[in-house]
Structures are given as C-alpha cells and as structure tokens.
Write a protein that holds these residues in place. Structure first.
Motif, PDB file in Angstrom:
ATOM      1  N   ASP A 299       0.828  -1.209   0.000  1.00 40.87           N
ATOM      2  CA  ASP A 299       0.000   0.000   0.000  1.00 40.87           C
ATOM      3  C   ASP A 299       0.862   1.258   0.000  1.00 40.87           C
ATOM      4  N   ILE A 300       1.923   1.233   0.783  1.00 42.92           N
ATOM      5  CA  ILE A 300       2.826   2.390   0.851  1.00 42.92           C
ATOM      6  C   ILE A 300       3.501   2.604  -0.500  1.00 42.92           C
ATOM      7  N   ASP A 301       3.908   1.508  -1.153  1.00 40.91           N
ATOM      8  CA  ASP A 301       4.556   1.622  -2.467  1.00 40.91           C
ATOM      9  C   ASP A 301       3.641   2.270  -3.503  1.00 40.91           C
ATOM     10  N   LYS A 302       2.340   2.141  -3.338  1.00 36.51           N
ATOM     11  CA  LYS A 302       1.375   2.670  -4.299  1.00 36.51           C
ATOM     12  C   LYS A 302       1.115   4.170  -4.128  1.00 36.51           C
ATOM     13  N   LEU A 303       1.584   4.764  -3.040  1.00 34.13           N
ATOM     14  CA  LEU A 303       1.342   6.179  -2.795  1.00 34.13           C
ATOM     15  C   LEU A 303       2.038   7.044  -3.834  1.00 34.13           C
ATOM     16  N   ASP A 304       1.339   8.060  -4.286  1.00 32.03           N
ATOM     17  CA  ASP A 304       1.919   9.030  -5.218  1.00 32.03           C
ATOM     18  C   ASP A 304       2.620  10.107  -4.400  1.00 32.03           C
ATOM     19  N   LEU A 305       3.926  10.084  -4.400  1.00 32.00           N
ATOM     20  CA  LEU A 305       4.700  11.027  -3.596  1.00 32.00           C
ATOM     21  C   LEU A 305       5.377  12.095  -4.453  1.00 32.00           C
ATOM     22  N   GLU A 306       4.925  12.212  -5.681  1.00 33.15           N
ATOM     23  CA  GLU A 306       5.470  13.238  -6.580  1.00 33.15           C
ATOM     24  C   GLU A 306       5.233  14.616  -5.960  1.00 33.15           C
ATOM     25  N   GLY A 307       6.273  15.376  -5.841  1.00 34.79           N
ATOM     26  CA  GLY A 307       6.168  16.732  -5.302  1.00 34.79           C
ATOM     27  C   GLY A 307       6.221  16.814  -3.786  1.00 34.79           C
ATOM     28  N   VAL A 308       6.350  15.697  -3.107  1.00 36.61           N
ATOM     29  CA  VAL A 308       6.448  15.718  -1.650  1.00 36.61           C
ATOM     30  C   VAL A 308       7.912  15.925  -1.284  1.00 36.61           C
TER      31      VAL A 308
END
Length: 64
Positions: free
Chosen positions: A47-56
């Motif tokens: 689930d964590i791998d699926k997070l969109d962290l672009e721009g974080v």
C-alpha cells in the motif's frame, strides 16, 4: 497492468524456511501467527509503495 500482491506469494512453507534459517523454533500455532502477521506487513508495504509522492519534499535523510 496490476502488480501481484506480495503477500499472496508468502506461504507457510516460506515462513517455516526463514524461521529455520534464523534458528527459530516455531510451533504450528506460532508459524500460523507469523505467516498471518508477515502477510499483513507485506500488504501494508505494498500500500505504501502505491502512494503518489510526486512533489512531496524530503524531510530527512537516513544516517549511514
């Protein structure tokens, strides 16, 4: 295309082999519990791998 659920690949036999390699003596109940708990952890990591962290922004670094 969907990626396979990593916990689906985790079997009781795999957990038993890892326990033997770690020199852990698990009874049948403990082996079942560890299999369930490790599968849950792998699902959470997926689930964590699926997070969109672009721009974080990165807030820290690991110290090596």
């Amino acid at each position: 295309m969907t990626t396979p659920d990593p916990s689906a690949r985790l079997s009781r036999d795999v957990v038993a082999k890892v326990a033997r390699l770690a020199r852990l003596e698990l009874n049948s109940g403990e082996l079942d519990l560890m299999t369930t708990q490790l599968a849950g952890m792998l699902e959470h990591f997926s689930d964590i791998d699926k997070l969109d962290l672009e721009g974080v922004a990165q807030i820290g670094r690991a110290h090596v």
